[in-house]
Design an enzyme around this catalytic site. Structure first.
Site, PDB file in Angstrom:
ATOM      1  N   ALA A 139      18.947  13.597   7.237  1.00  0.00           N
ATOM      2  CA  ALA A 139      19.114  12.630   6.302  1.00  0.00           C
ATOM      3  C   ALA A 139      18.525  11.757   5.512  1.00  0.00           C
ATOM      4  O   ALA A 139      18.992  10.640   4.897  1.00  0.00           O
ATOM      5  CB  ALA A 139      20.515  12.336   5.627  1.00  0.00           C
ATOM      6  N   GLY A 140      17.861  12.251   6.378  1.00  0.00           N
ATOM      7  CA  GLY A 140      16.490  10.556   6.272  1.00  0.00           C
ATOM      8  C   GLY A 140      15.836  11.301   4.606  1.00  0.00           C
ATOM      9  O   GLY A 140      15.836  12.052   4.177  1.00  0.00           O
ATOM     10  N   ASN A 225      10.618  14.732  20.192  1.00  0.00           N
ATOM     11  CA  ASN A 225      10.718  15.139  18.930  1.00  0.00           C
ATOM     12  C   ASN A 225      11.859  16.397  19.963  1.00  0.00           C
ATOM     13  O   ASN A 225      12.507  17.122  18.995  1.00  0.00           O
ATOM     14  CB  ASN A 225      10.491  15.479  17.780  1.00  0.00           C
ATOM     15  CG  ASN A 225      10.469  14.427  16.930  1.00  0.00           C
ATOM     16  OD1 ASN A 225      11.546  13.083  17.145  1.00  0.00           O
ATOM     17  ND2 ASN A 225       9.560  13.953  16.535  1.00  0.00           N
ATOM     18  N   HIS A 305      -1.209  20.926  11.951  1.00  0.00           N
ATOM     19  CA  HIS A 305      -1.199  20.011  11.546  1.00  0.00           C
ATOM     20  C   HIS A 305      -1.774  19.130  11.816  1.00  0.00           C
ATOM     21  O   HIS A 305      -0.820  18.308  13.073  1.00  0.00           O
ATOM     22  CB  HIS A 305       0.777  19.748  11.332  1.00  0.00           C
ATOM     23  CG  HIS A 305       0.832  18.813  10.236  1.00  0.00           C
ATOM     24  ND1 HIS A 305       0.675  18.639   9.006  1.00  0.00           N
ATOM     25  CD2 HIS A 305       1.788  17.751  10.778  1.00  0.00           C
ATOM     26  CE1 HIS A 305       0.908  17.372   8.339  1.00  0.00           C
ATOM     27  NE2 HIS A 305       1.766  16.948   9.195  1.00  0.00           N
TER      28      HIS A 305
END
Length: 443
Positions: A139-140, A225, A305
């Site tokens: 929910a950042g 991560n 990316h």
């Protein structure tokens, strides 16, 4: 008791005697009083003034005998003609604006105003919800924007935010819910602290992870991560074995491959968000350089990316014209380089944190493309199986997405150097994935 609104004042304005007569228990709304002052209308309690005497209950003449006016009916003074005075004009229901201000309600008219069926945006009827639930993990800033854009689309029954920070997801969900009337959607938005409490989902978007700080590359985030994304991917597959995972966490290419292995889902149902974001950045920057609308720019960002991002210029167009015919080669090269480094540029400007508007909107765009079977060609990080000469591994390629994830890898006629660059990107990603796998096994 009768409630007099602005419409009553407007009716009185049409008479030759500028008076509005109300009963002792009647209510005149503040807006009506203000309009009366503007129009020069006198509000009288009782009956019209006649010679300055004490007001008496209002009457209406019908023939020769005066008839008392019912207490709830308004009375206007009308010019008499042949002994006849026109009956008052009915004023129910009063102006709906009154009820938005919480004024007292007349029971006779309140139901008609308060119990109207809820309206929905004309372009999206409430019965057309095509997706049951989308879960956004994290929910950042990116997760918040993703949830907002998904909710605004109004084709999903429920969007659930998940975050381990106590109250964060629930607070953002409540804040989004407060905007439903403003933005015209009725999607349910909920926030929880555990993915297991979110419920079975059609799509799970993983945005959780550590964000880049100034001076950090995407690769710097890989080990920390990987632990976050791997655990979430396993949990998501356990709760929703038929879900589609969309990975947003950086480093995107490696995290998508890692999530696929951790979740044990078919590769078609584990996809990475990168190409949509990088394509949008290039379109926006090219639009600025050519003074064109970004929607007039056609381009796809393939490869990785990161440093191996590839924008096939043979496919890029500005209002239908090849970009190489629109801009000098040096300018085009500069645009590609700036698009490739746009994430770092934003990080440098923010000083703390990373980009979130465009990434969040990109993630939502991919979910909506799947949910609606849009059949548009968009760039996504997917597992190639021979396409473009890439035997295996995740890399950014042109795709068509469907309800079940990857529907098709679209093979475009790339120039030889562009094809070689895409293959090089795939090879570099595979090398980094191998390093990650060894590190994961060692830990």
């Amino acid at each position: 008791m009768t409630v007099f609104g602005v419409d009553a004042v407007e009716a009185a304005t049409e008479s030759t005697v500028a008076e509005l007569v109300v009963g002792p228990k009647d209510i005149v709304t503040p807006l009506a009083r203000e309009r009366a002052r503007e129009r020069g209308i006198t509000i009288i309690v009782g009956s019209p003034r006649s010679g300055g005497g004490t007001p008496t209950p209002p009457t209406v003449r019908n023939g020769s005998a005066p008839t008392p006016v019912p207490p709830e009916a308004p009375a206007f003074r009308r010019p008499r003609s042949n002994g006849f005075q026109a009956p008052p004009r009915p004023l129910r229901p009063p102006a709906p604006a009154l009820y938005r201000r919480g004024a007292p309600l007349d029971p006779a008219v309140a139901p008609a105003v308060l119990h109207r069926p809820r309206s929905t945006p004309p372009s999206q009827p409430a019965s057309s919800k095509s997706v049951h639930r989308v879960v956004v993990v994290g929910a950042g800033h990116v997760g918040m924007i993703t949830a907002m854009k998904l909710a605004e689309a109004n084709i999903i029954e429920e969007v659930v935010l998940v975050d381990i920070a106590d109250g964060l997801a629930a607070g953002i969900a409540l804040d989004l819910t407060h905007s439903t009337a403003l933005l015209g959607f009725d999607t349910k938005v909920r926030g929880v602290t555990r993915l297991a409490d979110a419920g079975v989902a059609d799509y799970v978007v993983i945005t959780a992870g550590r964000a880049r700080q100034p001076g950090m590359s995407r690769t710097d985030l890989v080990e920390v991560n990987a632990g976050i994304v791997g655990g979430l991917a396993r949990d998501a597959a356990a709760v929703s074995p038929n879900t589609v995972l969309l990975i947003v966490t950086n480093p995107l290419d490696e995290m998508t491959h890692h999530a696929w292995q951790a979740a044990g889902l078919p590769a078609e149902r584990v996809i990475g968000m990168a190409g949509v974001l990088d394509s949008s950045r290039f379109q926006a920057l090219t639009g600025l350089a050519t003074q064109s609308a970004p929607s007039d720019i056609t381009a796809l960002a393939l490869g990785s990316h990161g440093d191996e991002m590839v924008i096939p210029l043979s496919q890029a167009r500005v209002a239908g014209t090849s970009i190489t015919q629109t801009l000098p080669q040096g300018a085009v090269t500069a645009l590609v380089d700036r698009a490739r480094n746009s994430g770092a540029e934003v990080v440098g400007l923010l000083k703390s944190g990373s980009a979130f508007f465009a990434p969040g909107a990109s993630a939502a765009r991919m979910v909506l493309a799947m949910a609606t079977e849009s059949d548009e060609v968009i760039a996504a990080t997917v597992r190639a199986r021979g396409q473009y000469g890439i035997s295996d591994g995740y890399v950014g390629l042109p795709t068509k997405l469907g309800r079940g994830g990857l529907k098709e890898i679209v093979e475009l006629p790339l120039a030889e150097d562009e094809l070689a660059a895409v293959r090089t990107a795939a090879a570099r990603i595979s090398e980094r994935v191998s390093v990650l796998e060894k590190a994961t096994v060692a830990s």
